[in-house]
Design a protein around this motif. Structure first.
Motif, PDB file in Angstrom:
ATOM      1  N   SER A   1       0.858  -1.186   0.000  1.00 26.95           N
ATOM      2  CA  SER A   1       0.000   0.000   0.000  1.00 26.95           C
ATOM      3  C   SER A   1       0.888   1.228   0.000  1.00 26.95           C
ATOM      4  CB  SER A   1      -0.922   0.001   1.229  1.00 26.95           C
ATOM      5  OG  SER A   1      -1.804  -1.087   1.184  1.00 26.95           O
TER       6      SER A   1
ATOM      7  N   SER B   1       1.771   5.188   0.042  1.00 22.70           N
ATOM      8  CA  SER B   1       1.202   6.420   0.569  1.00 22.70           C
ATOM      9  C   SER B   1       1.089   7.468  -0.533  1.00 22.70           C
ATOM     10  CB  SER B   1       2.067   6.956   1.720  1.00 22.70           C
ATOM     11  OG  SER B   1       1.571   8.200   2.170  1.00 22.70           O
TER      12      SER B   1
ATOM     13  N   ILE C   1     -10.293  10.822   8.402  1.00 26.72           N
ATOM     14  CA  ILE C   1     -10.241   9.525   7.712  1.00 26.72           C
ATOM     15  C   ILE C   1     -10.838   8.487   8.652  1.00 26.72           C
ATOM     16  CG2 ILE C   1      -8.760   7.839   6.573  1.00 26.72           C
ATOM     17  CD1 ILE C   1      -6.712  10.013   6.143  1.00 26.72           C
TER      18      ILE C   1
ATOM     19  N   ASN D   1     -11.543   5.152   8.454  1.00 22.17           N
ATOM     20  CA  ASN D   1     -10.935   3.835   8.644  1.00 22.17           C
ATOM     21  C   ASN D   1      -9.557   3.910   9.302  1.00 22.17           C
ATOM     22  OD1 ASN D   1      -9.811   5.095   6.490  1.00 22.17           O
ATOM     23  ND2 ASN D   1      -9.723   3.300   5.163  1.00 22.17           N
ATOM     24  N   ALA D   2      -8.912   5.074   9.267  1.00 17.21           N
ATOM     25  CA  ALA D   2      -7.599   5.228   9.890  1.00 17.21           C
ATOM     26  C   ALA D   2      -7.685   5.892  11.260  1.00 17.21           C
ATOM     27  CB  ALA D   2      -6.668   6.042   8.985  1.00 17.21           C
TER      28      ALA D   2
ATOM     29  N   VAL E   1      -2.461   9.830   2.537  1.00 21.52           N
ATOM     30  CA  VAL E   1      -3.598   8.906   2.482  1.00 21.52           C
ATOM     31  C   VAL E   1      -3.151   7.629   1.763  1.00 21.52           C
ATOM     32  CG1 VAL E   1      -5.332  10.731   2.536  1.00 21.52           C
ATOM     33  CG2 VAL E   1      -4.425   9.944   0.338  1.00 21.52           C
ATOM     34  N   LEU E   2      -4.034   6.648   1.784  1.00 23.77           N
ATOM     35  CA  LEU E   2      -3.789   5.375   1.104  1.00 23.77           C
ATOM     36  C   LEU E   2      -4.919   5.112   0.114  1.00 23.77           C
ATOM     37  CD1 LEU E   2      -2.682   3.172   4.142  1.00 23.77           C
ATOM     38  CD2 LEU E   2      -1.205   4.246   2.431  1.00 23.77           C
TER      39      LEU E   2
ATOM     40  N   ASP F   1      -8.963   4.947   0.927  1.00 23.78           N
ATOM     41  CA  ASP F   1      -9.375   5.693   2.117  1.00 23.78           C
ATOM     42  C   ASP F   1     -10.613   6.532   1.832  1.00 23.78           C
ATOM     43  OD1 ASP F   1      -7.436   4.672   3.700  1.00 23.78           O
ATOM     44  OD2 ASP F   1      -6.081   6.407   3.581  1.00 23.78           O
ATOM     45  N   SER F   2     -11.477   6.611   2.825  1.00 19.58           N
ATOM     46  CA  SER F   2     -12.693   7.417   2.732  1.00 19.58           C
ATOM     47  C   SER F   2     -12.545   8.620   3.661  1.00 19.58           C
ATOM     48  CB  SER F   2     -13.928   6.598   3.105  1.00 19.58           C
ATOM     49  OG  SER F   2     -15.093   7.394   3.073  1.00 19.58           O
ATOM     50  N   LEU F   3     -12.609   9.836   3.119  1.00 18.56           N
ATOM     51  CA  LEU F   3     -12.409  11.066   3.876  1.00 18.56           C
ATOM     52  C   LEU F   3     -13.738  11.796   4.047  1.00 18.56           C
ATOM     53  CD1 LEU F   3      -9.675  10.525   2.074  1.00 18.56           C
ATOM     54  CD2 LEU F   3      -9.013  12.737   3.017  1.00 18.56           C
TER      55      LEU F   3
ATOM     56  N   ARG G   1      -8.981   3.056  -5.418  1.00 16.23           N
ATOM     57  CA  ARG G   1      -8.117   1.940  -5.039  1.00 16.23           C
ATOM     58  C   ARG G   1      -7.028   1.673  -6.079  1.00 16.23           C
ATOM     59  NH1 ARG G   1      -9.669  -1.116  -0.790  1.00 16.23           N
ATOM     60  NH2 ARG G   1     -11.766  -0.750   0.060  1.00 16.23           N
TER      61      ARG G   1
END
Length: 240
Positions: A29, A31, A54, A56-57, A73-74, A77-79, A95
């Motif tokens: 993954s 960055s 974020i 999930n983080a 972010v990765l 990721d959902s912001l 993704r």
């Protein structure tokens, strides 16, 4: 024959190593530097201090004074972008994104709630307002009453009568008594009861009707009695 076999074995090992490296790179993954600006409203105004989270983080950041933000972010990721008075805006990092950086302009929509107009009237009409305003007690009403009472001439005169003599008056009276004693200590005391001139003056006063004259009482009308105090005297004068 031997050389061909060695080359073949070397090729198999090298190909396997390259294949493993390629698989590892695909599963990693990477960055991404995600940056941009957050604006809101129809005029696209800059929104300083907008919150970016974020989910999930479990981490986030906030925009600067000029609405700019930058954060790692990765992919996937959902912001969540939020700001007071605006609706939340969601942004998902693709993704399959393989670039090192990503920039975006996030626009938030106003979250306005329209309320019905409410009119508040403390009084039903102007007459009630006028009545309450005229009967309103000012904050310094008690101080004004005390000032008017303490500066009243009649009140000052009554307090002066009750105050009595001062130190200077008492000293002067004591000196007068000492002087009278020294002046009359060599003379015999006379009794007015046996003085014919005193009897003549008394008889004349009776004939003139001076014994019925009560005008002298007016001088002591406002003088308090000896067994009273200041508070009882004031209540007596007020009729309480």
């Amino acid at each position: 024959m031997t050389k061909k076999f060695i080359i073949l074995i070397s090729g198999l090992f090298l190909g396997g190593a390259l294949s493993g490296q390629e698989v590892w790179a695909q599963g990693e993954s990477k960055s991404i530097k995600f940056s941009g600006v957050v604006v809101g409203g129809k005029q696209a105004e800059i929104l300083p201090g907008a919150h970016i989270f974020i989910a999930n983080a479990g981490r986030g950041t906030a925009t600067s004074n000029n609405g700019y933000f930058s954060m790692p972010v990765l992919p996937g990721d959902s912001l969540v972008f939020s700001y007071t008075g605006y609706k939340r805006q969601y942004f998902v990092i693709p993704r399959d994104f393989r670039e090192a950086s990503l920039s975006a302009k996030i626009e938030l929509r106003e979250d306005a709630v329209t309320l019905r107009e409410v009119k508040i009237y403390p009084f039903r009409n102007f007459d009630e307002f006028k009545k309450e305003f005229l009967s309103m007690t000012l904050p310094d009403a008690r101080e004004r009453e005390a000032l008017a009472r303490n500066t009243d001439p009649d009140y000052i005169r009554k307090m002066a009568i009750q105050q009595g003599d001062g130190i200077n008056t008492g000293f002067r009276m004591s000196q007068d008594q000492i002087q009278n004693y020294n002046t009359n200590k060599g003379f015999a005391n006379t009794i007015p009861f046996f003085n014919p001139f005193a009897w003549a003056s008394f008889i004349k006063s009776v004939k003139d009707g001076k014994l019925k004259d009560n005008s002298w009482k007016e001088l002591y009308k406002d003088t308090p009695t000896l067994n009273t105090n200041r508070d009882s005297y004031i209540r007596q004068q007020r009729g309480n």
